[in-house]
Design a protein around this motif. Structure first.
Motif, mmCIF file in Angstrom:
data_model
loop_
_atom_site.group_PDB
_atom_site.id
_atom_site.type_symbol
_atom_site.label_atom_id
_atom_site.label_comp_id
_atom_site.label_asym_id
_atom_site.label_seq_id
_atom_site.Cartn_x
_atom_site.Cartn_y
_atom_site.Cartn_z
ATOM 1 N N UNK A 87 0.821 -1.211 0.000
ATOM 2 C CA UNK A 87 0.000 0.000 0.000
ATOM 3 C C UNK A 87 0.855 1.260 0.000
ATOM 4 N N UNK A 88 2.066 1.140 0.516
ATOM 5 C CA UNK A 88 3.024 2.260 0.504
ATOM 6 C C UNK A 88 3.839 2.284 -0.791
ATOM 7 N N UNK A 89 3.398 1.527 -1.759
ATOM 8 C CA UNK A 89 4.021 1.459 -3.094
ATOM 9 C C UNK A 89 5.324 0.681 -3.108
ATOM 10 N N UNK A 90 5.487 -0.284 -2.197
ATOM 11 C CA UNK A 90 6.647 -1.173 -2.235
ATOM 12 C C UNK A 90 6.664 -1.927 -3.547
ATOM 13 N N UNK A 91 7.833 -2.087 -4.119
ATOM 14 C CA UNK A 91 7.965 -2.623 -5.477
ATOM 15 C C UNK A 91 7.869 -4.142 -5.572
ATOM 16 N N UNK A 92 8.192 -4.858 -4.543
ATOM 17 C CA UNK A 92 8.190 -6.327 -4.609
ATOM 18 C C UNK A 92 6.760 -6.857 -4.588
ATOM 19 N N UNK A 93 6.503 -7.902 -5.349
ATOM 20 C CA UNK A 93 5.144 -8.448 -5.407
ATOM 21 C C UNK A 93 5.013 -9.796 -4.703
ATOM 22 N N UNK A 94 6.104 -10.353 -4.235
ATOM 23 C CA UNK A 94 6.022 -11.618 -3.502
ATOM 24 C C UNK A 94 6.260 -11.358 -2.016
ATOM 25 N N UNK A 95 5.827 -12.271 -1.160
ATOM 26 C CA UNK A 95 6.039 -12.096 0.278
ATOM 27 C C UNK A 95 7.530 -12.250 0.551
ATOM 28 N N UNK A 96 8.118 -11.221 1.048
ATOM 29 C CA UNK A 96 9.558 -11.183 1.255
ATOM 30 C C UNK A 96 9.978 -11.919 2.520
ATOM 31 N N UNK A 97 11.111 -12.572 2.473
ATOM 32 C CA UNK A 97 11.614 -13.263 3.668
ATOM 33 C C UNK A 97 11.733 -12.346 4.884
ATOM 34 N N UNK A 98 12.119 -11.093 4.680
ATOM 35 C CA UNK A 98 12.269 -10.184 5.818
ATOM 36 C C UNK A 98 10.958 -9.998 6.580
#
Length: 133
Positions: A87-98
């Motif tokens: 929602x904050x416009x993060x570029x990744x589309x997969x669930x990130x390990x972090x």
């Protein structure tokens, strides 16, 4: 318990010229305070540095690292944190390990030993981080 992030373990395993000493000192110091743990996400990331599972298992045993499961509440929290990221416009589309690692620490009350603080501080501010800073 301290959740050891992949980057710290890779520093030591790969003898990183910049970070291996810091990472090893932290592992030694924190092992005296309690259990060092990783989770299945960290295990999978770390596995890329080894040709055989037996090599990875030996490193974990020698380092006194235990693999802890990720609680369902942490998996749910990771999804919600990732949604906020998107929602904050993060570029990744997969669930990130972090997000999975951060949520695990948040739900289980674990400290994270890491050199990668960005997403942890932004999305899991209640988690205590041990970093080079």
């Amino acid at each position: 318990m301290v959740l050891v992030d992949t980057n710290v373990l890779l520093d030591v395993v790969g003898d990183d010229p910049t970070w291996a000493d810091w990472s090893q000192r932290q592992l030694d110091a924190w092992s005296l305070r309690g259990r060092l743990v990783i989770n299945p996400i960290i295990y999978a990331e770390l596995s890329m540095a080894f040709a055989r599972i037996e090599e990875l298992e030996a490193v974990l045993k020698d380092g006194g690292l235990n693999v802890e499961p990720i609680p369902h509440a942490a998996l749910f929290l990771a999804g919600k944190a990732f949604l906020k990221y998107r929602q904050r416009k993060g570029a990744k589309t997969n669930v990130l390990p972090d997000f999975l690692i951060g949520a695990h620490a948040a739900v289980a009350g674990l400290t994270i030993l890491t050199r990668d603080v960005g997403r942890y501080r932004s999305y899991f501010p209640s988690v205590t981080l041990v970093t080079p800073e």
